[in-house]
Design an enzyme around this catalytic site. Structure first.
Site, PDB file in Angstrom:
ATOM      1  N   TYR A  91     -23.437 -12.567  41.175  1.00 47.26           N
ATOM      2  CA  TYR A  91     -23.825 -11.722  42.323  1.00 47.26           C
ATOM      3  C   TYR A  91     -23.630 -12.464  43.653  1.00 47.26           C
ATOM      4  CZ  TYR A  91     -25.292  -8.202  39.053  1.00 47.26           C
ATOM      5  OH  TYR A  91     -25.279  -7.248  38.058  1.00 47.26           O
ATOM      6  N   HIS A 136     -29.083   2.386  42.775  1.00 45.33           N
ATOM      7  CA  HIS A 136     -28.819   1.267  41.861  1.00 45.33           C
ATOM      8  C   HIS A 136     -29.065  -0.094  42.528  1.00 45.33           C
ATOM      9  CE1 HIS A 136     -26.019   3.871  39.101  1.00 45.33           C
ATOM     10  NE2 HIS A 136     -27.295   4.146  38.958  1.00 45.33           N
ATOM     11  N   CYS A 140     -38.440  -9.764  43.129  1.00 45.70           N
ATOM     12  CA  CYS A 140     -39.227 -10.719  42.346  1.00 45.70           C
ATOM     13  C   CYS A 140     -39.568 -10.078  40.998  1.00 45.70           C
ATOM     14  CB  CYS A 140     -40.505 -11.117  43.082  1.00 45.70           C
ATOM     15  SG  CYS A 140     -41.562 -12.175  42.074  1.00 45.70           S
ATOM     16  N   GLY A 199     -16.378  10.297  44.812  1.00 43.26           N
ATOM     17  CA  GLY A 199     -15.910   9.019  44.255  1.00 43.26           C
ATOM     18  C   GLY A 199     -16.727   8.465  43.122  1.00 43.26           C
ATOM     19  N   SER A 252     -17.303   8.708  38.726  1.00 41.00           N
ATOM     20  CA  SER A 252     -16.677   9.178  37.479  1.00 41.00           C
ATOM     21  C   SER A 252     -17.579  10.126  36.689  1.00 41.00           C
ATOM     22  CB  SER A 252     -16.324   7.973  36.610  1.00 41.00           C
ATOM     23  OG  SER A 252     -17.505   7.257  36.288  1.00 41.00           O
ATOM     24  N   LEU A 273     -10.730  11.140  43.390  1.00 38.52           N
ATOM     25  CA  LEU A 273      -9.300  10.874  43.250  1.00 38.52           C
ATOM     26  C   LEU A 273      -8.693  11.712  42.131  1.00 38.52           C
ATOM     27  CD1 LEU A 273      -7.121   9.066  44.487  1.00 38.52           C
ATOM     28  CD2 LEU A 273      -7.643   7.367  42.744  1.00 38.52           C
ATOM     29  N   GLU A 274      -9.467  11.889  41.067  1.00 39.34           N
ATOM     30  CA  GLU A 274      -8.983  12.639  39.891  1.00 39.34           C
ATOM     31  C   GLU A 274     -10.171  13.408  39.326  1.00 39.34           C
ATOM     32  OE1 GLU A 274      -7.803   9.235  37.651  1.00 39.34           O
ATOM     33  OE2 GLU A 274      -9.875   8.598  37.396  1.00 39.34           O
ATOM     34  N   ALA A 327     -10.715   9.332  48.968  1.00 41.57           N
ATOM     35  CA  ALA A 327     -11.892   9.640  49.785  1.00 41.57           C
ATOM     36  C   ALA A 327     -11.620   9.421  51.276  1.00 41.57           C
ATOM     37  CB  ALA A 327     -13.069   8.776  49.338  1.00 41.57           C
TER      38      ALA A 327
END
Ligand code: OAD
Length: 239
Positions: A58, A114, A122, A181, A183, A208-209, A225
């Site tokens: 990260y 998320h 913590c 954007g 899935s 996109l699809e 996008a």
């Protein structure tokens, strides 16, 4: 879908909105995230097993934020937020992304369901605080002063996303639900369109699809996008 000014819109964004800024999407990586197994770097078990690896992972993602910038899609959504607010409407911007490109594009009020790379959590007292430097197992929580339990403020697999009650309330109260954007592979976010349908909302997908949930939307527009979002925002604002 014109003339939505002064209405309530809920937008869900995913990795596809940041793709043109240079951040890789998840599914494109074939189950790996920057060459790591998702189980190793995006689960509580992975962190318990090898916290140094997870911090390193990260730290790289966090420092990579400095090399990317918001694209026209992020900027257009910030413009939409400002205009809706000014005309008595409301934009609820919910993102699954852990980057800060919506904020840097000018968005004032973003729900990071998320989590976000620029924050720590913590594991003992659940304190969350902004942190933009590298993190390590030596860190001390500024609230409970416990050392070694500080982790990235990212919702890992098996954990409950943030602000679900707020999102559900706003979904129930909105006029239009827009997914950009993503899935549609990861729940609960993938289920928002069905919730919106159950409440009789208008639904639009910009991707996109075709996504896994495309058939649930009233309308799907396909394309990048960075092009589709500014066009759609101009439509909404009647430009
Ligand atoms: P995905 O990688 O699953 O999906 C990205 C979507 O964006 C795909 O449908 C692409 O076709 C589309 N896409 C790619 N480039 C695009 C572009 N330039 N313009 C528009 N669309 C584009 O990413 P998410 O749906 O965000 O969770 O993934 C959801 C969650 O799965 C993530 O938040 C993450 C991951 O595991 C956690 O970390 C908890």
């Amino acid at each position: 879908m014109n003339n939505m000014k002064s209405k309530k819109i809920l937008i869900l964004t995913g990795a596809g909105i940041s793709a043109e800024s240079g951040i890789d999407t998840f599914r494109a990586a074939g189950g790996l995230w920057e060459n790591h197994r998702v189980e190793d770097v995006a689960t509580p078990e992975g962190f318990a097993k090898d916290p140094k690896l997870v911090h390193r992972f990260y730290n790289l993602r966090r420092s990579a934020l400095k090399t990317v910038k918001p694209n026209p899609a992020h900027i257009a959504l910030a413009k939409l937020e400002t205009s809706l607010k000014a005309s008595g409407g409301q934009l609820t911007l919910v993102t699954q992304n852990v980057d800060d490109l919506h904020e840097r594009g000018g968005a004032q009020d973003v729900i990071h369901m998320h989590g976000i790379l620029t924050s720590m959590l913590c594991g003992i007292c659940e304190n969350r605080w902004e942190h933009i430097q590298d993190a390590s197992t030596e860190m001390i929580c500024p609230k409970c002063y416990v050392k070694g339990a500080c982790r990235p403020d990212i919702v890992w697999f098996g954990e409950m996303p943030y602000a679900m009650h707020v999102i559900e309330e706003r979904l129930a109260a909105c006029d239009l639900f827009v997914s950009i954007g993503t899935s549609g592979a990861v729940y609960p976010a993938a289920g928002f369109v069905q919730m919106a349908n159950a409440c009789g909302k208008t639904t639009l997908e910009l991707n996109l699809e075709h996504s896994q949930g495309s058939h649930f939307f009233d309308e799907s527009r396909l394309g990048p996008a960075g092009t589709l979002v500014p066009q759609w925002v101009d439509e909404i604002l009647g430009a």
